[in-house]
Design a protein around this motif. Sequence first.
Motif, PDB file in Angstrom:
ATOM      1  N   ASP A  10      13.722   6.484  -2.967  1.00  0.00           N
ATOM      2  CA  ASP A  10      14.169   6.377  -4.355  1.00  0.00           C
ATOM      3  C   ASP A  10      13.882   7.649  -5.139  1.00  0.00           C
ATOM      4  N   HIS A  11      14.936   8.196  -5.764  1.00  0.00           N
ATOM      5  CA  HIS A  11      14.877   9.417  -6.566  1.00  0.00           C
ATOM      6  C   HIS A  11      14.540  10.651  -5.741  1.00  0.00           C
ATOM      7  N   SER A  16      18.757   6.461  -7.435  1.00  0.00           N
ATOM      8  CA  SER A  16      18.279   5.344  -8.248  1.00  0.00           C
ATOM      9  C   SER A  16      17.083   4.678  -7.570  1.00  0.00           C
ATOM     10  N   VAL A  17      16.507   3.712  -8.267  1.00  0.00           N
ATOM     11  CA  VAL A  17      15.450   2.878  -7.694  1.00  0.00           C
ATOM     12  C   VAL A  17      16.140   1.657  -7.091  1.00  0.00           C
ATOM     13  N   ARG A  41      13.036  -6.268 -15.842  1.00  0.00           N
ATOM     14  CA  ARG A  41      12.948  -4.807 -15.868  1.00  0.00           C
ATOM     15  C   ARG A  41      11.998  -4.355 -16.966  1.00  0.00           C
ATOM     16  N   ARG A  54       0.970   1.589  -9.134  1.00  0.00           N
ATOM     17  CA  ARG A  54       2.233   1.302  -8.456  1.00  0.00           C
ATOM     18  C   ARG A  54       2.072   0.259  -7.354  1.00  0.00           C
ATOM     19  N   ASN A  58       4.385  -3.033  -7.274  1.00  0.00           N
ATOM     20  CA  ASN A  58       5.173  -3.305  -6.080  1.00  0.00           C
ATOM     21  C   ASN A  58       4.925  -4.724  -5.585  1.00  0.00           C
ATOM     22  N   SER A 113       9.081   4.370   2.425  1.00  0.00           N
ATOM     23  CA  SER A 113       9.453   3.835   1.117  1.00  0.00           C
ATOM     24  C   SER A 113       8.680   2.573   0.762  1.00  0.00           C
ATOM     25  N   SER A 115      10.177   0.299  -0.733  1.00  0.00           N
ATOM     26  CA  SER A 115      11.216  -0.729  -0.651  1.00  0.00           C
ATOM     27  C   SER A 115      11.006  -1.555   0.614  1.00  0.00           C
ATOM     28  N   HIS A 187       7.510  12.148  -6.444  1.00  0.00           N
ATOM     29  CA  HIS A 187       6.593  11.557  -7.420  1.00  0.00           C
ATOM     30  C   HIS A 187       5.158  11.881  -7.051  1.00  0.00           C
TER      31      HIS A 187
END
Length: 247
Positions: A10-11, A16-17, A41, A54, A58, A113, A115, A187
């Motif tokens: 992401d990014h 995008s995320v 969001r 984070r 997550n 990731s 994700s 990041h």
Amino acid sequence: MTRAAFFDVDHTLTTSVGLFRFLSYWYAATGRPPHHYVRERQRFKAMTAAGIRREETNRAYFGLYTGADRLEIDRLARDWFRAELTAGGHFNEPVLAALREHRAAGDLIVLVSGSFPALLEPLADHLGAHHILCSEPETDPVTDTYTGRLVRSPHQPMIGRAKADAVRLFAAAHRVDLAASTAYGDHISDVPLLETTGRAVRVGCDPTLRQLGARSGWGYLPGAPDPHPLPLPVPAGGVRTPERLVP
């Protein structure tokens, strides 16, 4: 031994995320009104603004999937990825070009990731990536539905230092020469990953990464542009609203 290229997603590789782009897509596909996505969001933005790590945001994100059918999420994730490709602008082109160069050179391509597999597997198939290191939601073995928790194993969630630890373990298992390998991230939480390989490439203009990169001799690639709007799906028997998702 072989070389590998480790890519945050992401990014870094994408614009995008994906976790939130898919969340909006999933909610729309299942008939939830747009304000449900907006509410979640905003909740996560507030958590970040409050200084919550984070890793914890997550974990909280995957709580949204409690009771969701894994196969249905897999199907919708494939639909979502096709929609992203159709909309265009899904990839950060300079990083995508770097990935293709690594692949042409015979390097292993590894996506690293926070994700989860449902979203990352279509991406890996499209790019010809060899491996995925990611957060792994737990599923109920009887119902094959998500429990809302992550699996109880090391490197979960795949954020921050967990990325570096997972990469080292992967390298040992696959005979990867980390000193000859490359990592990409955008990041501050990617710093442990970037410090794991002999070559690192910072992506974008994060000021802390810029300072660290200047001291460490890291490479640089431009940050991801804004993603294209993504048309949301129509639920069965529903009517498309005029809203379009722009994270």
